[in-house]
Design an enzyme around this catalytic site. Structure first.
Site, PDB file in Angstrom:
ATOM      1  N   ASP A 121     -28.014   5.208   9.275  1.00 27.87           N
ATOM      2  CA  ASP A 121     -26.911   4.268   9.158  1.00 27.87           C
ATOM      3  C   ASP A 121     -25.818   4.985   8.356  1.00 27.87           C
ATOM      4  OD1 ASP A 121     -25.529   1.702   9.152  1.00 27.87           O
ATOM      5  OD2 ASP A 121     -26.111   1.576   7.044  1.00 27.87           O
ATOM      6  N   ASP A 147     -22.492   3.101   6.523  1.00 29.08           N
ATOM      7  CA  ASP A 147     -21.913   2.342   5.411  1.00 29.08           C
ATOM      8  C   ASP A 147     -22.988   1.907   4.426  1.00 29.08           C
ATOM      9  OD1 ASP A 147     -18.991   2.008   6.099  1.00 29.08           O
ATOM     10  OD2 ASP A 147     -19.886   1.247   7.944  1.00 29.08           O
TER      11      ASP A 147
END
Length: 223
Positions: free
Chosen positions: A8, A10
């Site tokens: 991922d 953020d």
């Protein structure tokens, strides 16, 4: 052997969650909705469209469409991320750990492609990644597994032989539903929440990732 490591972005590789929260609060104020940081945290890991929908259903507004609000959040967030974001602790070391072992790396993020590219270039990480893919390009965003399914397909690897790193509950559900090994790296405010119990490994920050954890993941691979 682990065939790929998928990250991922953020809140995991880059400390962008505070920026997204600030921007969301600012944009929602223009339609008369007063968000708090705690409310923003409820939507951590969602794509922008789903984040906006979440609060439109709770606080319907007039004057701007959901699409317009979402686009304003993306545009303002992109401007700030391009100049203000910093890497999360341990991000560079963890990326290099897999790169040095010849394991392909990818990003599977709910952010748009142009923001993913901006972040990877700003953090000087782009050269380590085979590819990056955005859930914006999928019919369904996280917590659905679509962005991981597509990333696995593009990498030409098998999901159960890959490891996904996620900091949010929604992201973890996405990777778990795709059948991947998972490492959860939750923020301190939600570290002990049961939604992270489905992870194969849970660590406070990427600085805690090491050879022992890697070997533990290898032992969990299917035969």
């Amino acid at each position: 052997m682990i065939e790929a490591a998928i990250f991922d972005m953020d809140g995991l590789l880059v400390d962008s969650e505070p920026i997204w929260q600030e921007v969301a609060i600012e944009i929602f104020e223009t339609v008369g909705v007063n968000l708090t940081i705690e409310m923003c945290q409820e939507g951590t890991g969602l794509g922008t469209a789903d984040f906006v929908k979440l609060f439109y259903e709770r606080f319907p507004w007039e004057g701007k469409s959901q699409e317009q609000v979402g686009q304003e959040i993306i545009e303002r967030g992109h401007e700030r991320i391009a100049t203000e974001t910093l890497p999360m602790p341990g991000a560079h070391d963890t990326v290099r750990f897999f790169h040095e072992r010849g394991i392909p790396l990818a990003v599977a993020s709910a952010s748009p492609m142009e923001i993913i590219e901006t972040v990877l270039r700003r953090l000087d990480l782009v050269q380590y990644f085979t590819l990056w893919h955005s859930a914006v390009l999928e019919t369904r965003s996280k917590p659905h597994p679509d962005v991981y399914w597509s990333t696995i397909e593009k990498l030409k690897v098998k999901g159960p032989h890959c490891v996904a790193f996620e900091d949010s509950g929604n992201g973890l559900r996405s990777a778990h539903a795709a059948g991947m090994l998972t490492v959860a790296v939750p923020a301190p405010y939600e570290y002990d929440q049961p939604k992270f119990d489905i992870a194969d490994i849970k660590i406070p920050t990427l600085t805690h990732f090491n050879e022992d954890i890697f070997n533990n993941l290898v032992q969990k691979l299917p035969l």
